[in-house]
Design a protein around this motif. Structure first.
Motif, PDB file in Angstrom:
ATOM      1  N   VAL A   1       0.838  -1.204   0.000  1.00  0.00           N
ATOM      2  CA  VAL A   1       0.000   0.000   0.000  1.00  0.00           C
ATOM      3  C   VAL A   1       0.871   1.251   0.000  1.00  0.00           C
ATOM      4  O   VAL A   1       0.592   2.218  -0.723  1.00  0.00           O
ATOM      5  CB  VAL A   1      -0.944  -0.007   1.221  1.00  0.00           C
ATOM      6  N   TYR A   2       1.929   1.239   0.793  1.00  0.00           N
ATOM      7  CA  TYR A   2       2.815   2.406   0.902  1.00  0.00           C
ATOM      8  C   TYR A   2       3.453   2.743  -0.442  1.00  0.00           C
ATOM      9  O   TYR A   2       3.472   3.910  -0.856  1.00  0.00           O
ATOM     10  CB  TYR A   2       3.893   2.115   1.943  1.00  0.00           C
ATOM     11  N   VAL A   3       3.964   1.731  -1.137  1.00  0.00           N
ATOM     12  CA  VAL A   3       4.589   1.965  -2.444  1.00  0.00           C
ATOM     13  C   VAL A   3       3.544   2.412  -3.460  1.00  0.00           C
ATOM     14  O   VAL A   3       3.807   3.296  -4.289  1.00  0.00           O
ATOM     15  CB  VAL A   3       5.313   0.692  -2.931  1.00  0.00           C
ATOM     16  N   GLN A   4       2.349   1.834  -3.389  1.00  0.00           N
ATOM     17  CA  GLN A   4       1.283   2.265  -4.297  1.00  0.00           C
ATOM     18  C   GLN A   4       0.909   3.726  -4.054  1.00  0.00           C
ATOM     19  O   GLN A   4       0.662   4.477  -5.000  1.00  0.00           O
ATOM     20  CB  GLN A   4       0.065   1.370  -4.123  1.00  0.00           C
ATOM     21  N   ILE A   5       0.872   4.123  -2.791  1.00  0.00           N
ATOM     22  CA  ILE A   5       0.574   5.528  -2.475  1.00  0.00           C
ATOM     23  C   ILE A   5       1.653   6.440  -3.051  1.00  0.00           C
ATOM     24  O   ILE A   5       1.351   7.518  -3.578  1.00  0.00           O
ATOM     25  CB  ILE A   5       0.450   5.722  -0.949  1.00  0.00           C
ATOM     26  N   PHE A   6       2.907   6.010  -2.963  1.00  0.00           N
ATOM     27  CA  PHE A   6       4.002   6.785  -3.535  1.00  0.00           C
ATOM     28  C   PHE A   6       3.778   7.013  -5.035  1.00  0.00           C
ATOM     29  O   PHE A   6       3.905   8.140  -5.534  1.00  0.00           O
ATOM     30  CB  PHE A   6       5.326   6.061  -3.303  1.00  0.00           C
ATOM     31  N   PHE A   7       3.429   5.952  -5.756  1.00  0.00           N
ATOM     32  CA  PHE A   7       3.165   6.092  -7.193  1.00  0.00           C
ATOM     33  C   PHE A   7       1.932   6.963  -7.429  1.00  0.00           C
ATOM     34  O   PHE A   7       1.895   7.760  -8.380  1.00  0.00           O
ATOM     35  CB  PHE A   7       2.993   4.724  -7.845  1.00  0.00           C
ATOM     36  N   ALA A   8       0.914   6.816  -6.574  1.00  0.00           N
ATOM     37  CA  ALA A   8      -0.290   7.625  -6.734  1.00  0.00           C
ATOM     38  C   ALA A   8       0.029   9.112  -6.622  1.00  0.00           C
ATOM     39  O   ALA A   8      -0.505   9.935  -7.388  1.00  0.00           O
ATOM     40  CB  ALA A   8      -1.335   7.223  -5.689  1.00  0.00           C
ATOM     41  N   LEU A   9       0.880   9.477  -5.681  1.00  0.00           N
ATOM     42  CA  LEU A   9       1.284  10.873  -5.538  1.00  0.00           C
ATOM     43  C   LEU A   9       2.027  11.360  -6.779  1.00  0.00           C
ATOM     44  O   LEU A   9       1.816  12.497  -7.236  1.00  0.00           O
ATOM     45  CB  LEU A   9       2.152  11.040  -4.289  1.00  0.00           C
ATOM     46  N   LEU A  10       2.877  10.513  -7.343  1.00  0.00           N
ATOM     47  CA  LEU A  10       3.585  10.883  -8.575  1.00  0.00           C
ATOM     48  C   LEU A  10       2.594  11.113  -9.712  1.00  0.00           C
ATOM     49  O   LEU A  10       2.735  12.071 -10.484  1.00  0.00           O
ATOM     50  CB  LEU A  10       4.583   9.785  -8.967  1.00  0.00           C
TER      51      LEU A  10
END
Length: 303
Positions: free
Chosen positions: A191-200
């Motif tokens: 989830v954390y890595v997905q959130i990082f990509f979502a912010l990008l």
């Protein structure tokens, strides 16, 4: 997993709380439309979740760095479908339709997942699933038509429902890709890595459209979106799956249209009509049918 019956009763409260949080978020999404843009609340939501998760996930993130590097493309795709397309379109749909309709349309995720699975996983549904899809689809049309089939011809009045349909369709891809890839990554690291990509993914929209300021009118809605549906509800759902199993837990999701409608009725003064009742009943019936398994030949003979 065999656990004490008394504990089962307490654990059964957890998916109910998760469903309430997600239903409340739909109402919050509708409420805050006058105070913040879809891009802004979506960006702030994931930024808050990212900041809160960072202290707890960094050590484990370092230990899992190799598997993350190995699967970063899949995580990027999941973020695009689950956190950007689904959530972003949901925030946009809220400007044109009711929270009640959004909650009902959201209940069709299992049916859309069956359809997407045909093309990606090559999994063909059985006769119960086909019948369930048909029944659910009729319920969906009834809600969009507001109880009058002739209303389907007035396409301009269904923009919000159409956008929400698109959101649900993209979330179905999210679920199917999760099943296809079955990434061996701890849940909150994923989830954390997905959130990082979502912010990008949000950055081009933020630079182009700008961000609305957080003020007294929207701050609590933004905080709610960033904490409860983004972090707490998934955690409760994960614990429920661990103790109750995925099938028993997923049944609670059928309550979302009803819970959303009750919240919208008392908070947003939205009306619950006969066609909402019939449409919701058809949606739930269709989903339950779609989950029904055909007994194996040996089971049929033994019975």
């Amino acid at each position: 997993m065999d656990i004490n019956p008394k504990l089962v009763r307490w654990v059964a409260v957890l998916p109910l709380v998760a469903v309430f949080i997600w239903s409340m978020n739909i109402a919050v999404t509708r409420y805050v439309t006058d105070f913040i843009s879809p891009v802004s609340i979506s960006f702030y939501r994931w930024l808050i979740a990212f900041i809160l998760l960072t202290p707890f996930t960094l050590p484990q993130l370092y230990r899992s760095r190799r598997v993350i590097v190995q699967h970063w493309k899949q995580l990027a795709v999941l973020a695009a479908f689950g956190m950007v397309l689904y959530q972003g379109l949901s925030y946009s749909a809220a400007h044109y339709t009711t929270a009640t309709n959004m909650g009902i349309i959201n209940a069709f995720i299992p049916v859309f997942t069956i359809i997407v699975s045909i093309f990606i996983l090559k999994e063909w549904p059985n006769r119960f699933a086909l019948l369930g899809c048909l029944i659910s689809f009729l319920g969906l049309l009834l809600v969009i038509a507001k109880g009058q089939w002739a209303n389907l011809l007035s396409l301009g009045g269904h923009l919000g429902d159409a956008i929400m349909l698109g959101a649900v369709f993209f979330y179905a891809f999210y679920g199917v890709f999760l099943k296809k890839w079955q990434l061996k990554i701890p849940l909150f690291i994923s989830v954390y890595v997905q959130i990082f990509f979502a912010l990008l993914y949000h950055l081009p929209f933020v630079f182009w459209l700008g961000l609305d300021a957080i003020d007294a009118r929207n701050v609590w809605s933004v905080l709610y979106a960033g904490v409860f549906p983004s972090l707490i509800a998934p955690l409760l759902w994960m614990i429920s799956i661990q103790y109750l199993g995925p099938n028993r837990t997923s049944i609670f999701m059928n309550l979302m249209p009803i819970v959303t409608a009750v919240i919208a009725y008392y908070w947003l003064s939205e009306q619950w009509t006969v066609y909402h009742t019939i449409g919701t009943a058809l949606a739930i019936l269709g989903v339950l049918l779609a989950q029904k398994k055909i007994p194996a030949p040996s089971q049929i003979i033994s019975e």
